[in-house]
Design a protein around this motif. Structure first.
Motif, mmCIF file in Angstrom:
data_model
loop_
_atom_site.group_PDB
_atom_site.id
_atom_site.type_symbol
_atom_site.label_atom_id
_atom_site.label_comp_id
_atom_site.label_asym_id
_atom_site.label_seq_id
_atom_site.Cartn_x
_atom_site.Cartn_y
_atom_site.Cartn_z
ATOM 1 N N LEU A 38 -43.533 -2.520 13.275
ATOM 2 C CA LEU A 38 -44.171 -2.947 11.558
ATOM 3 C C LEU A 38 -42.994 -3.685 10.685
ATOM 4 N N GLN A 39 -41.630 -3.053 10.670
ATOM 5 C CA GLN A 39 -40.531 -3.424 9.783
ATOM 6 C C GLN A 39 -40.112 -4.854 10.657
ATOM 7 N N ASN A 40 -39.789 -4.416 12.001
ATOM 8 C CA ASN A 40 -39.761 -5.720 12.162
ATOM 9 C C ASN A 40 -40.457 -7.284 11.902
ATOM 10 N N HIS A 46 -12.120 -23.286 5.541
ATOM 11 C CA HIS A 46 -12.659 -22.093 5.315
ATOM 12 C C HIS A 46 -12.400 -21.098 5.869
ATOM 13 N N LYS A 47 -12.252 -19.895 4.661
ATOM 14 C CA LYS A 47 -11.259 -18.437 5.402
ATOM 15 C C LYS A 47 -12.233 -17.666 5.168
ATOM 16 N N PRO A 48 -11.799 -16.263 5.810
ATOM 17 C CA PRO A 48 -12.856 -15.012 5.556
ATOM 18 C C PRO A 48 -12.405 -14.797 3.765
ATOM 19 N N GLY A 49 -13.454 -14.223 3.099
ATOM 20 C CA GLY A 49 -13.466 -13.952 1.538
ATOM 21 C C GLY A 49 -13.730 -15.422 0.652
ATOM 22 N N ASP A 50 -13.891 -16.190 1.326
ATOM 23 C CA ASP A 50 -14.600 -17.184 0.293
ATOM 24 C C ASP A 50 -16.194 -17.994 0.526
ATOM 25 N N TYR A 51 -16.039 -17.937 -1.158
ATOM 26 C CA TYR A 51 -17.106 -17.990 -1.510
ATOM 27 C C TYR A 51 -18.093 -18.919 -0.963
ATOM 28 N N VAL A 52 -19.645 -19.576 -0.308
ATOM 29 C CA VAL A 52 -19.676 -20.984 0.055
ATOM 30 C C VAL A 52 -21.445 -21.503 0.071
ATOM 31 N N TRP A 53 -21.607 -22.230 -0.078
ATOM 32 C CA TRP A 53 -23.285 -22.624 -0.574
ATOM 33 C C TRP A 53 -23.800 -22.782 0.701
ATOM 34 N N VAL A 54 -24.593 -22.203 1.058
ATOM 35 C CA VAL A 54 -25.350 -22.368 3.397
ATOM 36 C C VAL A 54 -26.768 -22.444 2.661
ATOM 37 N N ARG A 55 -27.595 -23.915 3.313
ATOM 38 C CA ARG A 55 -28.156 -23.638 3.235
ATOM 39 C C ARG A 55 -29.156 -23.168 4.590
ATOM 40 N N VAL A 56 -30.893 -22.723 4.584
ATOM 41 C CA VAL A 56 -31.123 -21.575 5.520
ATOM 42 C C VAL A 56 -31.803 -22.796 6.627
ATOM 43 N N LYS A 57 -31.576 -22.776 7.743
ATOM 44 C CA LYS A 57 -32.579 -23.948 8.488
ATOM 45 C C LYS A 57 -33.825 -23.027 9.265
ATOM 46 N N GLU A 58 -32.959 -22.382 9.978
ATOM 47 C CA GLU A 58 -34.163 -21.298 10.728
ATOM 48 C C GLU A 58 -33.810 -20.205 10.979
ATOM 49 N N CYS A 59 -34.073 -19.285 10.786
ATOM 50 C CA CYS A 59 -34.389 -17.592 11.285
ATOM 51 C C CYS A 59 -34.605 -16.539 12.546
ATOM 52 N N THR A 60 -34.283 -15.456 12.160
ATOM 53 C CA THR A 60 -34.362 -14.528 13.543
ATOM 54 C C THR A 60 -34.835 -13.387 12.731
ATOM 55 N N GLN A 61 -34.993 -12.171 13.018
ATOM 56 C CA GLN A 61 -36.051 -11.313 12.234
ATOM 57 C C GLN A 61 -34.789 -10.549 11.633
ATOM 58 N N ALA A 62 -32.990 -10.781 12.626
ATOM 59 C CA ALA A 62 -32.311 -10.251 11.442
ATOM 60 C C ALA A 62 -31.217 -10.979 11.149
ATOM 61 N N THR A 63 -31.592 -12.078 11.550
ATOM 62 C CA THR A 63 -30.832 -13.257 10.071
ATOM 63 C C THR A 63 -31.039 -14.644 10.377
ATOM 64 N N LEU A 64 -30.730 -14.929 9.508
ATOM 65 C CA LEU A 64 -30.973 -16.626 8.822
ATOM 66 C C LEU A 64 -29.644 -17.278 9.196
ATOM 67 N N LEU A 65 -30.241 -18.434 9.707
ATOM 68 C CA LEU A 65 -28.748 -19.347 10.720
ATOM 69 C C LEU A 65 -29.630 -20.604 9.814
ATOM 70 N N GLY A 66 -27.027 -21.782 9.706
ATOM 71 C CA GLY A 66 -28.050 -22.346 8.065
ATOM 72 C C GLY A 66 -27.070 -23.496 8.270
ATOM 73 N N GLU A 67 -26.950 -24.012 7.274
ATOM 74 C CA GLU A 67 -25.160 -25.351 7.603
ATOM 75 C C GLU A 67 -24.915 -24.947 6.264
ATOM 76 N N LEU A 68 -23.474 -25.308 5.841
ATOM 77 C CA LEU A 68 -22.458 -25.949 5.092
ATOM 78 C C LEU A 68 -22.951 -26.861 4.007
ATOM 79 N N ILE A 69 -23.624 -26.305 3.011
ATOM 80 C CA ILE A 69 -23.594 -27.959 2.180
ATOM 81 C C ILE A 69 -22.686 -27.521 1.569
#
Ligand code: 5AD
Ligand code: SF4
Length: 479
Positions: free
Chosen positions: A405-407, A456-479
């Motif tokens: 159910l959680q999945n 970009h580098k770790p620690g940066d804030y970026v804006w990302v648009r979500v294009k698709e997903c799995t149950q565990a992860t959102l997959l997106g692109e930088l805008i």
């Protein structure tokens, strides 16, 4: 899969993790320690305090236990499986000790408190046993053990918070850190060993917490997670009122502490864990709403959806109370992520009780849950009062239904985010592909997206648009 889902609370991938040598450390060490950590985030956080105490004694960290003078296991007692893992590990270290008798082996944490004499005397597996409130005495205990004596201190304290010890951050990504704000627990949930292994609840000096968080931010960290078994009952009263006037009587509640940490900088994200459904206040929810940098994510363990079982668990809330808390969260924080802990097959649980857990999960629409089957722990109220009467096959089948159910709920929650844009804090390369970044949004969801040609580098804030997903992860692109 059955016993433990991946979690920030009990991160399966981190169980047994060992520390790397201190980074950029100018000191030269004559002795080396090796430490493995198990259990909850609080335990990993404690290992950083232990590392700090040992560094003060001239011990440097190593990831290779074969070269260590001191091997430590920071252990967990929450479920039987956690203890079995540690016992297996100890027999491996025992072999090493045969070849190198001068190596000292120590057990820290929750198992130390629970098994003290047994580990030292009966099984002769270890030289040092130190409970969670006694880490300051470690240097003396090492000396004692060096002199050939078995050394043990498992005394619990009503005051110890290690407030003045700066943890050594060893396995950190340099971006996100955990800060312990309180220790112990007074709730006495009947299934739980924590009140016995970690003692009474006590809150750490609010100013030392804010200082630690500010220093982390000044050192480039962008996110702190405030840790406690029950953060909503955080309550600190200064011993000298005139020095630190914060509230009306100088006392600091959790909502006030959250605000103090949020005010360090809008660029420092603040998270917290764990909230208790009986204690989370509207004040906390309003404070979360007021500050963009307080992440919109609440870990609100349900345990069971049946009021009858909740009563046996001594959770102090009903099914209806829990539902009303979820409603309030949705009302004040419409975009808030919610996750849960759920136990399948607690004593006397009927099929109807189990169905109530499933229906409440659907009501709460959890983004994620940590799911367990009930594991009886010696000394707990449940072990003394009730029979562990649900057969293993039934526990496992019910857990499987909860996991399935959680999945489904996780996937539904992620699908709702497709097309949305999120502010993401970059944490690291994606595990699968170093051409992608991995980060989290405010709701604590993992977001993966191509680096593109931007620097970009770790620690940066970026804006990302979500294009698709799995149950565990959102997959997106930088805008
Ligand atoms: N058996 C199974 N799960 C347990 N937890 C705590 N004690 C037990 C136990 N005896 C779970 C609870 C808690 C989480 C940290 O571990 O769900 O919230
Ligand atoms: Fe953490 Fe509880 Fe395990 Fe101790 S027993 S390490 S407090 S989860």
């Amino acid at each position: 899969m059955f016993d433990l889902a991946t979690s920030k609370v009990h991160d399966e991938a981190r169980q047994g993790e060992a520390y790397a040598p201190f980074e950029n450390d100018p000191n030269v060490y004559t002795k080396r320690f090796y430490i493995e950590s198990y259990g909850c985030q609080m335990n990993f956080s404690d290992s950083e305090i232990v590392a700090s105490i040992l560094a003060g004694e001239g011990f440097g960290a190593t990831r290779n236990y074969e070269e260590a003078d001191l091997i430590l296991l920071n252990t967990c007692s929450i479920r039987e499986k956690a203890e079995q893992t540690v016992r297996k590990r100890l027999t491996e270290f025992k072999k090493l000790k045969k070849q190198r008798p001068s190596t000292l082996i120590g057990v820290l944490g929750c198992m130390a408190e629970r098994l003290k004499a047994k580990l030292l005397e009966e099984e002769k597996l270890v030289d040092i046993v130190v409970g969670p409130d006694a880490y300051r005495t470690l240097p003396g205990l090492i000396q004692e053990a060096d002199g050939g004596h078995k050394a043990v201190n498992v005394l619990l304290s009503r005051e110890e918070t290690y407030a003045d010890i700066s943890p050594v951050r060893l396995n950190s990504n340099g971006i996100t850190a955990f800060v312990s704000i309180m220790r112990g627990c007074n709730n006495m949930c009947s299934f739980c060993v924590v009140p016995f292994t970690r003692g009474r609840e006590r809150s750490r000096d609010a100013h030392s917490i804010v200082k630690e968080c500010r220093e982390l931010f000044e050192n480039g960290y962008k996110e702190v997670t405030l840790l406690g078994q029950n953060v909503d009952s955080y309550y600190w009263i200064p011993s000298n009122d005139s020095d630190h006037k914060t509230g009306s009587e100088g006392a600091v509640s959790f909502a006030m502490l959250l605000e103090m940490v949020a005010l360090i900088s809008p660029d420092l994200r603040v998270r917290f864990s764990t909230s208790h459904p009986k204690d989370i206040t509207d004040d906390v929810l309003h404070t979360m709403a007021k500050y963009e940098n307080i992440c919109k994510y609440i870990h609100l363990p349900l345990q069971s959806g049946s009021t009858r079982v909740l009563q046996l668990m001594n959770r102090s809330y009903t099914r209806e109370w829990y539902m009303a808390r979820v409603d309030r969260i949705r009302e004040i924080l419409p975009d808030c992520g919610i996750s849960s802990d759920i136990i399948a097959g607690f004593c006397t649980e009927t099929e109807e009780d189990h169905q109530e857990t499933l229906s409440l999960m659907s009501y709460a629409k959890y983004d994620m849950s940590y799911m367990f089957f009930y594991s009886e722990r010696p000394g707990t109220l449940a072990q003394r009062r009730y029979k562990d009467d649900i057969p293993d096959e039934v526990k496992k089948r019910r857990l499987q239904e909860i996991v399935e159910l959680q999945n489904k709920l996780s996937l539904e929650s992620n699908l709702k985010d497709v097309g949305k844009t999120f502010k993401v804090l970059i944490e690291s390369d994606s595990k699968r592909n170093d051409q992608d970044w991995m980060g989290r949004n405010s709701q604590n969801k993992v977001v993966v997206f191509p680096k593109g040609n931007k620097a970009h580098k770790p620690g940066d804030y970026v804006w990302v648009r979500v294009k698709e997903c799995t149950q565990a992860t959102l997959l997106g692109e930088l805008i």
